[in-house]
Motif scaffolding. Structure first.
Motif, PDB file in Angstrom:
ATOM      1  N   MET A   1     -20.405 -99.865 -13.975  1.00 41.48           N
ATOM      2  CA  MET A   1     -20.945 -98.509 -13.997  1.00 41.48           C
ATOM      3  C   MET A   1     -19.867 -97.532 -13.527  1.00 41.48           C
ATOM      4  SD  MET A   1     -24.425 -97.287 -12.270  1.00 41.48           S
ATOM      5  CE  MET A   1     -24.749 -95.620 -11.893  1.00 41.48           C
ATOM      6  N   ALA A   2     -19.643 -96.469 -14.266  1.00 39.88           N
ATOM      7  CA  ALA A   2     -18.620 -95.489 -13.942  1.00 39.88           C
ATOM      8  C   ALA A   2     -19.050 -94.646 -12.749  1.00 39.88           C
ATOM      9  CB  ALA A   2     -18.369 -94.589 -15.136  1.00 39.88           C
ATOM     10  N   ASN A   3     -18.070 -94.266 -11.921  1.00 36.82           N
ATOM     11  CA  ASN A   3     -18.404 -93.398 -10.799  1.00 36.82           C
ATOM     12  C   ASN A   3     -18.541 -91.960 -11.316  1.00 36.82           C
ATOM     13  OD1 ASN A   3     -15.909 -91.951 -10.671  1.00 36.82           O
ATOM     14  ND2 ASN A   3     -14.979 -93.623  -9.515  1.00 36.82           N
ATOM     15  N   PRO A   4     -19.131 -91.072 -10.513  1.00 33.43           N
ATOM     16  CA  PRO A   4     -19.389 -89.710 -10.985  1.00 33.43           C
ATOM     17  C   PRO A   4     -18.143 -88.960 -11.463  1.00 33.43           C
ATOM     18  CG  PRO A   4     -20.676 -90.135  -9.024  1.00 33.43           C
ATOM     19  CD  PRO A   4     -19.755 -91.316  -9.207  1.00 33.43           C
ATOM     20  N   SER A   5     -17.004 -89.142 -10.799  1.00 34.16           N
ATOM     21  CA  SER A   5     -15.812 -88.413 -11.237  1.00 34.16           C
ATOM     22  C   SER A   5     -15.307 -88.946 -12.582  1.00 34.16           C
ATOM     23  CB  SER A   5     -14.712 -88.459 -10.183  1.00 34.16           C
ATOM     24  OG  SER A   5     -14.210 -89.767 -10.037  1.00 34.16           O
ATOM     25  N   GLN A   6     -15.438 -90.255 -12.814  1.00 38.57           N
ATOM     26  CA  GLN A   6     -15.043 -90.810 -14.115  1.00 38.57           C
ATOM     27  C   GLN A   6     -15.983 -90.309 -15.209  1.00 38.57           C
ATOM     28  OE1 GLN A   6     -15.221 -94.970 -13.112  1.00 38.57           O
ATOM     29  NE2 GLN A   6     -12.991 -95.132 -12.956  1.00 38.57           N
ATOM     30  N   THR A   7     -17.251 -90.233 -14.903  1.00 39.94           N
ATOM     31  CA  THR A   7     -18.218 -89.729 -15.873  1.00 39.94           C
ATOM     32  C   THR A   7     -17.899 -88.281 -16.219  1.00 39.94           C
ATOM     33  OG1 THR A   7     -19.930 -91.221 -15.055  1.00 39.94           O
ATOM     34  CG2 THR A   7     -20.680 -89.289 -16.287  1.00 39.94           C
ATOM     35  N   LYS A   8     -17.615 -87.483 -15.217  1.00 40.28           N
ATOM     36  CA  LYS A   8     -17.287 -86.074 -15.439  1.00 40.28           C
ATOM     37  C   LYS A   8     -16.021 -85.958 -16.289  1.00 40.28           C
ATOM     38  CE  LYS A   8     -16.923 -81.746 -12.904  1.00 40.28           C
ATOM     39  NZ  LYS A   8     -16.958 -81.110 -11.595  1.00 40.28           N
ATOM     40  N   GLU A   9     -15.010 -86.773 -16.016  1.00 40.66           N
ATOM     41  CA  GLU A   9     -13.778 -86.764 -16.807  1.00 40.66           C
ATOM     42  C   GLU A   9     -14.053 -87.140 -18.259  1.00 40.66           C
ATOM     43  OE1 GLU A   9     -10.907 -89.295 -14.876  1.00 40.66           O
ATOM     44  OE2 GLU A   9     -10.943 -88.078 -13.048  1.00 40.66           O
ATOM     45  N   ARG A  10     -14.910 -88.119 -18.471  1.00 43.91           N
ATOM     46  CA  ARG A  10     -15.263 -88.523 -19.843  1.00 43.91           C
ATOM     47  C   ARG A  10     -15.987 -87.404 -20.569  1.00 43.91           C
ATOM     48  NH1 ARG A  10     -18.046 -94.194 -19.038  1.00 43.91           N
ATOM     49  NH2 ARG A  10     -18.795 -93.712 -21.119  1.00 43.91           N
ATOM     50  N   ILE A  11     -16.845 -86.693 -19.860  1.00 41.89           N
ATOM     51  CA  ILE A  11     -17.574 -85.575 -20.454  1.00 41.89           C
ATOM     52  C   ILE A  11     -16.594 -84.467 -20.853  1.00 41.89           C
ATOM     53  CG2 ILE A  11     -19.213 -83.705 -19.963  1.00 41.89           C
ATOM     54  CD1 ILE A  11     -20.723 -85.801 -18.167  1.00 41.89           C
ATOM     55  N   VAL A  12     -15.673 -84.144 -19.975  1.00 41.00           N
ATOM     56  CA  VAL A  12     -14.687 -83.102 -20.259  1.00 41.00           C
ATOM     57  C   VAL A  12     -13.805 -83.514 -21.439  1.00 41.00           C
ATOM     58  CG1 VAL A  12     -12.601 -81.983 -19.339  1.00 41.00           C
ATOM     59  CG2 VAL A  12     -14.698 -82.057 -17.965  1.00 41.00           C
ATOM     60  N   ALA A  13     -13.329 -84.748 -21.442  1.00 41.49           N
ATOM     61  CA  ALA A  13     -12.486 -85.221 -22.551  1.00 41.49           C
ATOM     62  C   ALA A  13     -13.250 -85.179 -23.871  1.00 41.49           C
ATOM     63  CB  ALA A  13     -11.980 -86.632 -22.261  1.00 41.49           C
ATOM     64  N   ALA A  14     -14.497 -85.577 -23.845  1.00 47.57           N
ATOM     65  CA  ALA A  14     -15.321 -85.542 -25.056  1.00 47.57           C
ATOM     66  C   ALA A  14     -15.516 -84.103 -25.527  1.00 47.57           C
ATOM     67  CB  ALA A  14     -16.675 -86.196 -24.791  1.00 47.57           C
ATOM     68  N   THR A  15     -15.734 -83.203 -24.596  1.00 45.01           N
ATOM     69  CA  THR A  15     -15.912 -81.793 -24.941  1.00 45.01           C
ATOM     70  C   THR A  15     -14.663 -81.246 -25.622  1.00 45.01           C
ATOM     71  OG1 THR A  15     -17.444 -81.495 -23.091  1.00 45.01           O
ATOM     72  CG2 THR A  15     -16.433 -79.493 -24.001  1.00 45.01           C
ATOM     73  N   LEU A  16     -13.494 -81.560 -25.077  1.00 47.41           N
ATOM     74  CA  LEU A  16     -12.244 -81.100 -25.690  1.00 47.41           C
ATOM     75  C   LEU A  16     -12.064 -81.671 -27.096  1.00 47.41           C
ATOM     76  CD1 LEU A  16      -9.868 -81.215 -22.599  1.00 47.41           C
ATOM     77  CD2 LEU A  16     -10.668 -79.171 -23.811  1.00 47.41           C
ATOM     78  N   ARG A  17     -12.398 -82.932 -27.272  1.00 50.36           N
ATOM     79  CA  ARG A  17     -12.288 -83.531 -28.615  1.00 50.36           C
ATOM     80  C   ARG A  17     -13.213 -82.823 -29.601  1.00 50.36           C
ATOM     81  NH1 ARG A  17     -12.078 -88.222 -25.607  1.00 50.36           N
ATOM     82  NH2 ARG A  17     -14.277 -88.713 -25.981  1.00 50.36           N
ATOM     83  N   ILE A  18     -14.442 -82.574 -29.185  1.00 50.21           N
ATOM     84  CA  ILE A  18     -15.415 -81.913 -30.063  1.00 50.21           C
ATOM     85  C   ILE A  18     -14.933 -80.508 -30.417  1.00 50.21           C
ATOM     86  CG2 ILE A  18     -17.755 -80.958 -30.185  1.00 50.21           C
ATOM     87  CD1 ILE A  18     -18.583 -83.426 -28.396  1.00 50.21           C
TER      88      ILE A  18
END
Length: 186
Positions: A1-18
């Motif tokens: 399970m990813a920690n909150p900061s990793q989850t936030k980083e994944r969300i930001v990276a996904a947002t930039l890709r989109i």
């Protein structure tokens, strides 16, 4: 399970890709969650509003780019550097920067900041970071009044990168323009 900061980083990276693939209008919580492979609730847990998500995404990109450029400047500008060497380095960095979705996204976000006053503070913070980096490099080159020159240099680099993105042009124009601006164009 990813920690909150990793989850936030994944969300930001996904947002930039989109954003880079389909523009700011394509950013929805559902699409970001799917792209980041996180639950829909994770998006609202980390970002109360869409503007918070866009602001954080822009900021994260600039922090990463500023760190990269600062490391390059420290690596290549250890001693006296000529304007030609600095311009060639900027040209090489520009040539090595792929225009993938994450590198197209900031252009979209800067334009969105023109439409959305809530993003302007983040855009201003980004440009201030670029200006500070440019001023330090210009100062190391011995350019008079580097703080005053930083804004035009940053505008030139970003504008020529946008032109390069839109036309597929090579980085030669960027190097020539930087040398012209520093008065060392041959």
């Amino acid at each position: 399970m990813a920690n909150p900061s990793q989850t936030k980083e994944r969300i930001v990276a996904a947002t930039l890709r989109i954003i880079g693939e389909d523009g700011v209008a394509a950013v929805t919580n559902r699409r970001v969650a799917q792209e980041a492979e996180v639950s829909l609730g994770s998006i609202t847990y980390h970002f109360a509003t869409q503007n918070d998500l866009l602001r954080e995404s822009l900021h994260a990109f600039v922090v990463q780019e500023t760190r990269r450029f600062t490391d390059l400047a420290q690596l290549h500008c250890t001693g006296p550097t000529t304007p030609q060497e600095a311009a060639a380095l900027v040209g090489q960095v520009a040539a090595d920067t792929a225009f993938d979705s994450e590198h197209i996204a900031p252009f979209e976000l800067y334009i969105q900041a023109g439409r959305d006053p809530q993003l302007r503070a983040a855009a201003a913070e980004c440009f201030a970071a670029y200006d500070q980096l440019a001023a330090s490099i210009l100062g190391a080159l011995g350019v008079p009044d580097p703080e005053r020159m930083a804004g035009p240099v940053v505008a030139l680099v970003i504008g020529l990168q946008l032109r390069r993105l839109a036309t597929g042009a090579a980085t030669d124009e960027l190097v020539d323009a930087l040398l012209l601006l520093t008065g060392t164009h041959s």
